[in-house]
Design a protein around this motif. Sequence first.
Motif, short mmCIF file in Angstrom:
data_model
loop_
_atom_site.label_atom_id
_atom_site.label_comp_id
_atom_site.label_asym_id
_atom_site.label_seq_id
_atom_site.Cartn_x
_atom_site.Cartn_y
_atom_site.Cartn_z
N SER A 9 40.58 49.69 48.11
CA SER A 9 39.30 50.25 47.29
C SER A 9 39.60 50.70 45.93
CB SER A 9 38.88 51.51 48.28
OG SER A 9 39.95 52.64 48.35
N LYS A 10 38.70 50.74 45.17
CA LYS A 10 39.28 51.18 43.87
C LYS A 10 39.29 52.70 43.76
CE LYS A 10 36.40 47.72 40.86
NZ LYS A 10 35.45 47.51 39.87
N ARG A 11 40.35 52.83 42.53
CA ARG A 11 40.58 54.19 42.31
C ARG A 11 39.98 54.92 41.19
NH1 ARG A 11 46.54 53.52 40.80
NH2 ARG A 11 46.66 55.52 40.46
N GLU A 12 39.11 55.89 41.59
CA GLU A 12 38.49 56.68 40.48
C GLU A 12 39.21 57.39 39.45
OE1 GLU A 12 35.36 55.97 40.02
OE2 GLU A 12 35.41 54.79 41.81
N SER A 13 40.48 58.03 39.98
CA SER A 13 41.38 58.69 39.11
C SER A 13 42.66 58.24 39.28
CB SER A 13 41.46 60.19 39.63
OG SER A 13 42.41 60.85 38.95
N VAL A 28 49.12 52.97 49.03
CA VAL A 28 49.85 52.54 47.67
C VAL A 28 48.99 52.35 46.63
CG1 VAL A 28 51.37 50.76 46.73
CG2 VAL A 28 51.57 51.45 49.11
N PRO A 29 49.43 52.74 45.40
CA PRO A 29 48.64 52.73 44.23
C PRO A 29 48.95 51.48 43.77
CG PRO A 29 50.31 54.33 43.86
CD PRO A 29 50.26 54.06 45.21
N CYS A 30 47.85 50.65 43.08
CA CYS A 30 48.05 49.31 42.73
C CYS A 30 47.24 48.89 41.52
CB CYS A 30 47.80 48.11 43.52
SG CYS A 30 48.74 48.35 45.37
N VAL A 31 47.63 47.91 40.62
CA VAL A 31 46.65 47.53 39.45
C VAL A 31 46.85 46.21 39.41
CG1 VAL A 31 46.86 47.64 36.82
CG2 VAL A 31 47.88 49.45 38.07
N LEU A 32 45.83 45.56 39.18
CA LEU A 32 45.52 44.27 38.97
C LEU A 32 45.22 43.79 37.49
CD1 LEU A 32 44.81 41.46 40.20
CD2 LEU A 32 42.74 42.04 40.46
N TYR A 33 46.14 42.86 36.93
CA TYR A 33 46.05 42.43 35.47
C TYR A 33 45.57 41.09 35.52
CZ TYR A 33 48.75 46.67 34.47
OH TYR A 33 49.47 48.00 34.62
N GLY A 34 45.26 40.68 34.33
CA GLY A 34 44.83 39.30 34.05
C GLY A 34 43.48 39.01 33.94
N GLY A 35 42.54 40.02 34.27
CA GLY A 35 41.15 39.67 33.94
C GLY A 35 40.77 40.21 32.89
N ASP A 36 39.38 40.69 32.81
CA ASP A 36 39.06 41.25 31.48
C ASP A 36 39.53 42.62 31.22
OD1 ASP A 36 37.40 38.96 31.30
OD2 ASP A 36 35.57 40.12 32.22
N GLN A 37 39.80 43.54 32.29
CA GLN A 37 40.54 44.69 32.07
C GLN A 37 41.18 44.92 33.37
OE1 GLN A 37 37.34 47.25 31.27
NE2 GLN A 37 36.35 47.20 33.40
N PRO A 38 42.35 45.84 33.34
CA PRO A 38 43.06 46.14 34.60
C PRO A 38 42.11 46.72 35.53
CG PRO A 38 44.25 46.79 32.55
CD PRO A 38 42.92 46.53 31.97
N TYR A 92 48.77 40.11 39.55
CA TYR A 92 48.23 39.51 38.29
C TYR A 92 47.16 38.36 38.95
CZ TYR A 92 48.25 36.83 33.96
OH TYR A 92 47.75 36.37 33.03
N GLN A 93 45.90 38.52 38.40
CA GLN A 93 44.91 37.76 38.86
C GLN A 93 45.10 36.04 38.65
OE1 GLN A 93 41.34 39.08 37.44
NE2 GLN A 93 39.77 37.45 38.76
#
Length: 212
Positions: A9-13, A28-38, A92-93
């Motif tokens: 699920s998306k993180r609001e904070s 686990v907090p995650c970040v997806l890069y490679g798109g228009d924005q993280p 990475y997308q």
Amino acid sequence: MKSITINGSKRESVGKKATKALRNAGQVPCVLYGGDQPIHFAADEIAFKDLVYTPDVHTVEIDLKDGGKFNAVLQDIQFHPVTDAILHIDFYQIFEDKEITMEIPVHTKGVARGVRNGGVLRFNLRRMRVKGLPGNLPDFIEADITPLKIGNKLYVTALKSDDYKIMHPDNTVVCQVRTSRNVVALEDEEEEGEETPADEVPATEVDQKENE
């Protein structure tokens, strides 16, 4: 290549306090890069079991509640220095029409002739860095070591494929058969006295001494 689905699920904070609360809740907090924005998201730690704790490689389908689906590959991961718990993961997308670079495991096929004669197989490269379209990348790269004699080396040039590009220099050694104390000298009679021109020696048997 096989794919694993991660439900999150998306993180609001994304502050330290919110991140700590996620970890305390087993996420686990995650970040997806490679798109228009993280895209910042979180998922249960157990969801990453088959992705992280395995010698195999996979692509990932990230399925976010009310946030869409994304195809990705694992880019970076952070572990706790004491407990080895997963602290953070970067993805990475990927897109079907864009090449990506991944490290693919090498699996051997057969038993080397030199090993049967008492030698020892030594691995120099258990994973190969390759570049290609996501749909063309294999689960693993198969290396036939059957013809290797004692002293022979298998170079990455022997594992070339039209489906992807190998990102290692041609003189990179994948594995080699080294001598040991229990060597049995066995040579076929038909091979005695035969000479093969250097330019006809296969990549598995060329010993490029100048590169050692």
